[in-house]
Design a protein around this motif. Structure first.
Motif, PDB file in Angstrom:
ATOM      1  N   GLU A 132       0.839  -1.196   0.000  1.00 25.80           N
ATOM      2  CA  GLU A 132       0.000   0.000   0.000  1.00 25.80           C
ATOM      3  C   GLU A 132       0.881   1.256   0.000  1.00 25.80           C
ATOM      4  O   GLU A 132       1.972   1.252   0.575  1.00 25.80           O
ATOM      5  N   VAL A 133       0.385   2.290  -0.634  1.00 25.43           N
ATOM      6  CA  VAL A 133       1.107   3.564  -0.619  1.00 25.43           C
ATOM      7  C   VAL A 133       0.905   4.240   0.736  1.00 25.43           C
ATOM      8  O   VAL A 133       1.846   4.791   1.323  1.00 25.43           O
ATOM      9  N   ILE A 134      -0.324   4.210   1.225  1.00 24.43           N
ATOM     10  CA  ILE A 134      -0.597   4.658   2.587  1.00 24.43           C
ATOM     11  C   ILE A 134      -1.455   3.584   3.265  1.00 24.43           C
ATOM     12  O   ILE A 134      -2.155   2.826   2.596  1.00 24.43           O
ATOM     13  N   GLY A 135      -1.405   3.538   4.569  1.00 26.59           N
ATOM     14  CA  GLY A 135      -2.167   2.525   5.284  1.00 26.59           C
ATOM     15  C   GLY A 135      -3.648   2.848   5.315  1.00 26.59           C
ATOM     16  O   GLY A 135      -4.055   3.997   5.115  1.00 26.59           O
ATOM     17  N   GLN A 136      -4.428   1.832   5.553  1.00 23.98           N
ATOM     18  CA  GLN A 136      -5.871   2.011   5.730  1.00 23.98           C
ATOM     19  C   GLN A 136      -6.194   1.741   7.202  1.00 23.98           C
ATOM     20  O   GLN A 136      -6.066   0.625   7.674  1.00 23.98           O
ATOM     21  N   GLY A 137      -6.595   2.813   7.901  1.00 20.05           N
ATOM     22  CA  GLY A 137      -6.893   2.683   9.318  1.00 20.05           C
ATOM     23  C   GLY A 137      -5.659   2.514  10.168  1.00 20.05           C
ATOM     24  O   GLY A 137      -5.765   2.170  11.345  1.00 20.05           O
ATOM     25  N   SER A 138      -4.507   2.723   9.579  1.00 20.14           N
ATOM     26  CA  SER A 138      -3.245   2.491  10.280  1.00 20.14           C
ATOM     27  C   SER A 138      -2.133   3.204   9.534  1.00 20.14           C
ATOM     28  O   SER A 138      -2.222   3.426   8.324  1.00 20.14           O
TER      29      SER A 138
END
Lengths: 573, 360
Positions: free
Chosen positions: A413-419
């Motif tokens: 992931e490029v940025i986390g989801q929920g984290s």
């Protein structure tokens, strides 16, 4: 009475057309006819509320008429006459016009198409990605595959749309070699009432492509697409806009025995909603990809590798719309099961066999998916929030005994989801087909295929953010020609998934609102035995027995198991 | 173009893209939603000896590790007064979660020791502490509409329905605060309206700056449930009319609540026993039906009057709808009506009926 009248009219027109066709050959026919019969049996011991078994089926004929009133014009109409199994003539019979298209050439230069059309651009602008799991490499499910794809107008990863399209090209003597243009505008959806009073607007999709051969080795390509709604055609004063632009260079080099290619491309997307006079939920995203490939001209070997970045905010309705929406979607066979009348989730058998769970409409938001079946790239190459590399290998032995396909990818992931932590995705898939008749010197075909798919998702953490999900699929199939063109089919599919993940909940504007933790320990199985007689590749008769089901290994969720007897007779001309 | 040129472009583009995404994550924090509850968390209480009469507050802070439903219960060890503060969050923020000495229900706190408990839904943990009140909340930091300590406002009107069984008087037997309160009730079987009072107000020269969303009406309403009318309610009307308070109608009824004036209304059904403390957002009041041409632009600073009307469902006569309440008494007594800015003295009640008809 009405149906009889329509039938009479259709037959009359058909005879007239046929007569004219015989006279001046301006009309030709093609089409498809199919007979389908299935008998499904419920094998769940603790399900006394569902029917124990039932049968269904239909006969249909799609009559394609190609009319050329003049040399430059062709009018195409597809008329479907279908009759449900068990109904009598006139009762249960449907007649619909399934497709209508006119196309032609203006001034021997400009091609145009009006009506139903199949459109595809770049993989990041307009592309109808395959459904999850590469089931359809298996020959024994090809009968199902033909129906699912045909009924949903899935053809070569194109979206079936209605509108107008034109293309033309120029060739040059200096600076560049050629320029090709393609433009279209379609209406994926008309305005619709969503309540008694509220009406959503017309949705239009327009776009264009430019391809230029700069020299014999270098090609430039650019695609633009815009999905938008026209506020004045509805009354809710909310309309979406989603333009996407892509540009890329392709460098290819031919040797006497092989072809070498390098590609680089990138692009941007915007998405917003116009509410009255102001833009809301405005997002901008981008993508870039590079890849190189080597392929032998005799097709015995090819491999490719590359890297890709897709921004978390990259949104492209034309390429991110999925074929299966797992949200609010139920299978048509035994949609509820067990004495609790639970809603039966979509299983591998439904993905293989059920045309009704598939989607034909472009979506402005990311659709729901089941992470056990596709978590690495649920929206194909255009899956947002991914950065990684991929590689593919295809190999065919010289004696054609061995066919090998191998794909792998690693994405993060490029940025986390929920984290703040990022998930990573590792995918391996391989398919091997052994054409035993090639080395055994048999006159009749004997082949065995083994394929596997293994997908792992991980986000290592010591707290609730931890994600560890593994899915693996194993396929085995064999095709044994006993008499001329008569094949015995044996197949087995096993799908296992174990671990945990978080399902995302998104708002109407696509923003992540929440997460639902979910644990999996699921096993899908499907056994197939059958006979297939191929008159020709597109004309066959198939008799199959399927035993399939799912074990959830959870005392709170009932398992299910069914069997099916299937008969298909398909003729495609 | 050479192959190496393509790779150079690739590398440039790869480096370029890393600057595109500014966010670090999307969506709510999973740890806050599904993380482990921190059972070792400690409750920090500031100002354990508060003098609420000086507008002091007691602040609370704590971290739970995940988002939970929490409840702070404060109980006066002598008065048995109670204050309940609830929320759903992963922390107690002292800037948001504080106590100003008010009570959630009658009686009020006195100068006394209070037990403090912090509990959580679905968690067995309870955090405890104590607070000593050195000065009580006076409930006077606002704009008092009427507290009846000095009699009925001289520029207001009392207008009971003509009937011998009506009670529209100031009384001193059960005051909410101070020594007096207003009794409003009685019995009229054949009609809805039992009577009303009109109070003249003018905040045009006040420093009020809050919007209607942050402007609260606070009051206590007293009733009982013994043989009482089950269809009784109170209508509260607030007028922002620029007309004269009484511009020539009946001598004892204000005209700024007429149909052609800017009037907002709320209806409170009363079905409890004893005093109930109520705070209502002014924004929850709804515009009444009016003649064309009236502009409704709710602004607390423009408030010019308040009407409190007592009504009950008729039990006899042509309008009878509640025969079971025949000859039953109506009781909608009240006390200490005060507007406050940016804070409510009591628990904010929503969901009152905002029907726009019937202004009596």
């Amino acid at each position: 009475m009405k149906i009889n009248s329509i039938l009479f009219t259709v037959i009359f027109i058909g005879i007239q057309i046929f007569t004219v066709a015989q006279q001046d050959e301006k009309i030709r026919f093609s089409g498809l006819t199919r007979s389908f019969f299935s008998r499904d049996v419920n094998k769940i011991d603790l399900d006394t509320t569902s029917t124990k078994n039932f049968s269904s089926g239909y006969n249909l004929i799609d009559l394609n008429t190609h009319i050329n009133p003049i040399k430059e014009i062709e009018v195409f109409a597809q008329l479907r006459i279908s009759n449900q199994f068990g109904s009598f003539f006139g009762s249960g019979t449907n007649i619909i016009v399934r497709q209508l298209t006119a196309k032609g050439v203006l001034g021997n230069r400009i091609k145009f198409t009006i009506g139903d059309m199949y459109l595809k651009q770049n993989k990041f602008t307009l592309h109808n990605y395959d459904e999850e799991l590469p089931f359809f490499n298996s020959d024994f499910v090809s009968s199902y595959r033909d129906i699912v794809h045909y009924e949903n107008f899935f053809m070569d990863n194109r979206w079936r749309l209605q509108g107008i399209q034109t293309n033309f090209s120029y060739e040059f003597d200096r600076f560049i070699k050629s320029l090709e243009f393609d433009f279209f505008i379609t209406r994926p959806r008309g305005n619709q009432y969503i309540t008694n009073l509220n009406r959503i607007s017309d949705m239009l999709l327009s776009g264009g492509s430019l391809i230029s051969k700069i020299n014999s080795n270098l090609t430039f390509e650019s695609n633009y697409i815009n999905l938008f709604e026209i506020p004045s055609t509805g009354n809710i004063n909310i309309s979406v806009r989603n333009p996407v632009i892509q540009g890329g260079l392709n460098y290819h080099y031919n040797t006497p025995k092989a072809k070498l290619e390098h590609n680089i491309q990138g692009g941007f997307s915007e998405r917003s909603w116009l509410q009255f006079d102001s833009l809301t939920n405005y997002t901008v995203g981008m993508f870039s990809e590079f890849s190189s490939s080597y392929s032998k001209k005799d097709s015995s070997l090819s491999f490719s590798f590359g890297g890709r970045y897709v921004d978390p905010n990259f949104r492209s309705s034309g390429s991110q719309t999925r074929r299966i929406n797992f949200n609010d979607n139920t299978p048509s066979i035994y949609s509820t099961y067990s004495n609790d009348e639970s809603q039966r989730p979509i299983s591998i058998f439904d993905i293989i066999s059920d045309p009704t769970i598939y989607n034909q409409d472009l979506s402005t938001n990311l659709m729901g998916f089941n992470p056990i079946y596709s978590n690495s790239l649920p929206f194909g190459d255009a899956t947002p929030n991914r950065l990684g590399v991929f590689a593919k290998l295809n190999l065919i032995s010289k004696n054609k005994f061995l066919e090998l396909n191998f794909n792998s990818s690693y994405f993060e992931e490029v940025i986390g989801q929920g984290s703040l932590l990022k998930r990573n995705f590792v995918l391996f898939s391989g398919n091997t087909k052994f054409n035993l008749h090639e080395i055994l010197g048999l006159n009749k075909k004997l082949s065995v295929s083994v394929s596997m798919v293994d997908e792992t998702t991980k986000r290592s953490s010591s707290n609730a953010e931890n994600v560890n999900l593994s899915s693996s699929q194993l396929n085995f199939s064999s095709s044994i020609e006993t008499l001329d063109d008569l094949f015995i089919q044996l197949g087995y599919k096993s799908f296992n998934s174990k671990g945990n993940e978080y399902l995302t909940t998104r708002s109407a504007y696509g923003m992540i609102q929440g997460f639902t933790p979910i644990n999996y320990n699921q096993n899908d199985n499907m056994y197939i035995a059958g006979l297939k007689y191929k008159f020709r590749p597109n004309v066959y008769l198939n008799l199959q027995y399927n035993l399939w089901g799912t074990n959830f290994n959870d005392s709170n969720i009932s398992d299910f198991k069914y069997q099916r007897l299937l008969f298909i007779f398909s003729v495609k001309l | 173009m050479k192959t190496r040129h393509i790779y150079i472009l690739t590398i440039i583009s790869i480096f370029t893209i890393f600057s595109c995404t500014k966010e670090k994550s999307e969506g709510p924090s999973i740890n806050e939603l599904y993380g482990d509850f921190d059972g070792t968390a400690s409750l920090l209480v500031s100002n354990k000896n508060p003098n609420f009469s000086n507008n002091e507050v007691t602040k609370f802070s704590c971290e739970f590790g995940k988002i939970v439903d929490w409840k702070i219960s404060i109980t006066g060890l002598v008065s048995n007064a109670k204050k309940i503060i609830t929320g759903n969050s992963n922390i107690l923020d002292s800037n948001i979660n504080f106590w100003d000495g008010s009570a959630s229900e009658f009686p009020f706190f006195i100068e006394e020791n209070c037990a403090l408990e912090l509990t959580f839904l679905y968690q067995p943990d309870t955090l405890r502490d104590t607070v000593l009140i050195t000065g009580t909340q006076l409930y006077d930091d606002g704009y008092i509409v009427a507290d009846f300590e000095n009699g009925f406002p001289v520029d207001g009107y009392i207008k009971p329905q003509i009937n011998p069984d009506q009670t529209f008087v100031i009384a001193d037997d059960q005051p909410l605060l101070g020594d007096y309160y207003f009794q409003m009730g009685g019995k009229i079987n054949f009609d809805w309206a039992l009577g009303k009072i009109d109070l003249k107000l003018d905040y045009s020269s006040s420093p009020i700056s809050a919007s209607a969303e942050d402007f609260y009406l606070n009051l206590g309403i007293l009733s009982d449930t013994v043989g009482l009318h089950t269809g009784q309610f109170m209508n509260i009307l607030i007028s922002e009319s620029d007309s004269a308070f009484n511009s020539g109608g009946a001598a004892d009824v204000a005209t700024i609540f007429d149909n052609n004036e800017e009037v907002y209304k709320l209806k409170i059904y009363i079905d409890w026993d004893g005093w109930k403390l109520i705070s209502i957002r002014y924004s929850d009041f709804v515009a009444t039906n009016s003649s064309p041409g009236v502009t409704f632009a709710k602004n607390p600073k423009d408030i010019k009057g308040m009407r409190i009307a007592c009504q009950a469902c008729p039990s006899s006569g042509a309008s009878a709808q509640c025969e079971e309440n025949f000859d039953r008494m109506v009781r909608t007594d009240f006390d200490h009506i005060i507007f406050t800015e940016n804070r409510a003295f009591f628990d904010v009640i929503t969901g009152f009926v905002g029907d726009t008809w019937n202004k009596n």
